[in-house]
Design a protein around this motif. Structure first.
Motif, PDB file in Angstrom:
ATOM      1  N   TYR A 282      48.820  38.482  41.090  1.00 53.29           N
ATOM      2  CA  TYR A 282      47.734  37.501  41.029  1.00 53.29           C
ATOM      3  C   TYR A 282      48.245  36.061  41.031  1.00 53.29           C
ATOM      4  O   TYR A 282      49.160  35.707  40.291  1.00 53.29           O
TER       5      TYR A 282
ATOM      6  N   VAL B  79      39.259  47.740  37.346  1.00 47.85           N
ATOM      7  CA  VAL B  79      39.797  47.099  38.550  1.00 47.85           C
ATOM      8  C   VAL B  79      40.910  46.133  38.151  1.00 47.85           C
ATOM      9  O   VAL B  79      40.739  45.317  37.241  1.00 47.85           O
ATOM     10  N   THR B  80      42.059  46.252  38.815  1.00 48.97           N
ATOM     11  CA  THR B  80      43.141  45.296  38.618  1.00 48.97           C
ATOM     12  C   THR B  80      43.381  44.536  39.918  1.00 48.97           C
ATOM     13  O   THR B  80      43.129  45.046  41.008  1.00 48.97           O
ATOM     14  N   VAL B  81      43.872  43.323  39.787  1.00 45.10           N
ATOM     15  CA  VAL B  81      44.288  42.521  40.940  1.00 45.10           C
ATOM     16  C   VAL B  81      45.751  42.165  40.723  1.00 45.10           C
ATOM     17  O   VAL B  81      46.088  41.349  39.858  1.00 45.10           O
TER      18      VAL B  81
ATOM     19  N   GLN C 277      44.548  39.866  46.258  1.00 40.79           N
ATOM     20  CA  GLN C 277      43.667  38.768  46.650  1.00 40.79           C
ATOM     21  C   GLN C 277      43.482  38.672  48.165  1.00 40.79           C
ATOM     22  O   GLN C 277      43.016  37.647  48.652  1.00 40.79           O
TER      23      GLN C 277
ATOM     24  N   LEU D  91      39.560  43.425  49.816  1.00 39.12           N
ATOM     25  CA  LEU D  91      38.421  43.380  48.899  1.00 39.12           C
ATOM     26  C   LEU D  91      37.126  43.767  49.599  1.00 39.12           C
ATOM     27  O   LEU D  91      36.311  44.518  49.058  1.00 39.12           O
TER      28      LEU D  91
ATOM     29  N   VAL E 176      37.547  42.505  35.445  1.00 33.14           N
ATOM     30  CA  VAL E 176      38.633  42.649  36.407  1.00 33.14           C
ATOM     31  C   VAL E 176      39.890  42.080  35.759  1.00 33.14           C
ATOM     32  O   VAL E 176      39.868  40.963  35.237  1.00 33.14           O
TER      33      VAL E 176
ATOM     34  N   ILE F 180      39.487  35.455  40.323  1.00 34.04           N
ATOM     35  CA  ILE F 180      38.681  36.548  39.770  1.00 34.04           C
ATOM     36  C   ILE F 180      37.197  36.167  39.751  1.00 34.04           C
ATOM     37  O   ILE F 180      36.329  36.950  40.160  1.00 34.04           O
TER      38      ILE F 180
ATOM     39  N   TYR G 166      30.021  41.651  41.411  1.00 35.40           N
ATOM     40  CA  TYR G 166      30.651  42.664  40.556  1.00 35.40           C
ATOM     41  C   TYR G 166      30.563  42.198  39.104  1.00 35.40           C
ATOM     42  O   TYR G 166      31.065  41.119  38.753  1.00 35.40           O
TER      43      TYR G 166
ATOM     44  N   ASN H  68      43.451  49.562  42.133  1.00 33.63           N
ATOM     45  CA  ASN H  68      44.410  48.465  42.231  1.00 33.63           C
ATOM     46  C   ASN H  68      44.215  47.692  43.540  1.00 33.63           C
ATOM     47  O   ASN H  68      44.382  48.242  44.633  1.00 33.63           O
TER      48      ASN H  68
ATOM     49  N   HIS I 138      31.536  43.908  36.234  1.00 36.55           N
ATOM     50  CA  HIS I 138      32.448  44.501  35.246  1.00 36.55           C
ATOM     51  C   HIS I 138      33.761  43.719  35.152  1.00 36.55           C
ATOM     52  O   HIS I 138      34.093  42.932  36.052  1.00 36.55           O
TER      53      HIS I 138
ATOM     54  N   LYS J 110      34.293  38.092  41.887  1.00 34.55           N
ATOM     55  CA  LYS J 110      33.170  38.777  41.260  1.00 34.55           C
ATOM     56  C   LYS J 110      31.841  38.208  41.753  1.00 34.55           C
ATOM     57  O   LYS J 110      30.871  38.944  41.958  1.00 34.55           O
TER      58      LYS J 110
END
Length: 277
Positions: A190, A185-187, A160, A165, A211, A198, A207, A157, A209, A202
């Motif tokens: 948001y 992964v969660t943000v 921003q 990060l 999010v 996002i 990244y 978790n 995968h 990434k």
């Protein structure tokens, strides 16, 4: 059957709220039995969202509580913890969702240090009783990170905050801990208008995968403060994005719940059962 551990490198990034919301959404939309649990004191973490009973002020009653970590640990240490007895030490949140309340231990005892050493055995027994075990492992602490090793799926978790990060994506030791895990992964909180979107996130950290963005929602925050999150989600679970904050929030939780089910392999199993396989 599967253990999902929620963790964050820093405090206040939605670890507890994302766990209880996804646990409720999964049990509202799928016929699975779920256990929610945490590593904090009674009343903290996910318990703050639920209309559970208040702790008694009587010291001896707390010591000899019949539910929660303390009672379960006494049973384990006596060699009598079995799958048939496990649910007796939990509190039902709904017909399909149980809660293992936190510890009511003496002052001066480090709850995490005291109980984390027993976590593998407890999780093993719980996995024999539930389709999904969802654990709030907290944040930051090395002891809490050790629990990630026992997870089938890890939900990280974040938010921003660029410093957070950079810390997470640059942590080579944590990458080793997670390299053989299924990671979501969660943000949280948001803000779609932030430059730290996002897509930009990434791209910056390479990244590849998915999010999942979980936007801020005033009504959810109020429900948390009222300890009424189950009712809130039941009323709003089918809202879509055209319904403003509530709809965007509900959509994100549905996405998170689906992602957890997929990574835990449960949607595949349920489909096979539906076909009679």
């Amino acid at each position: 059957m599967s253990t999902v551990v929620f963790w964050s490198p820093v405090n206040g990034r939605g670890t507890s709220s994302h766990l209880i919301l996804s646990a409720l959404m999964i049990t509202l939309t799928h016929h699975v039995r779920v256990l929610s649990m945490h590593m904090q004191r009674a009343g903290d973490s996910i318990e703050a969202a639920l209309p559970v009973r208040e702790d008694t002020m009587d010291h001896m009653t707390n010591i000899f509580a019949t539910t929660g970590w303390d009672a379960l640990l006494r049973l384990y240490l006596s060699g009598n913890l079995t799958r048939d007895k496990f649910r007796d030490y939990t509190v039902p949140v709904s017909r399909q969702l149980d809660l293992l309340p936190g510890a009511r231990v003496l002052n001066g005892v480090d709850v995490i240090e005291e109980y984390s050493k027993y976590m593998p055995s407890v999780l093993k027994t719980a996995s024999e009783v539930y389709d999904l075990v969802m654990l709030d492992a907290g944040n930051r602490d090395r002891m809490e990170r050790e629990v990630l090793k026992d997870a089938d799926v890890v939900v990280i978790n974040l938010d921003q905050n660029l410093r957070v990060l950079e810390h997470y994506f640059g942590d080579t030791e944590l990458k080793k801990d997670l390299e053989n895990k299924k990671v979501i992964v969660t943000v949280g909180q948001y803000d779609a208008d932030s430059h730290c979107s996002i897509n930009n996130m990434k791209r910056r950290f390479n990244y590849k995968h998915p999010v999942i963005a979980v936007p801020y929602c005033t009504e959810f925050k109020d429900a948390w403060n009222r300890r009424d999150v189950p009712s809130y989600l039941q009323q709003n679970m089918n809202q879509d994005k055209k319904n403003g904050q509530r709809g965007e929030h509900a959509s994100s939780i549905r996405e998170l719940a689906k992602c957890i089910m997929d990574n835990a392999g449960l949607r595949t199993i349920l489909k096979q059962l539906e076909r009679g396989a």
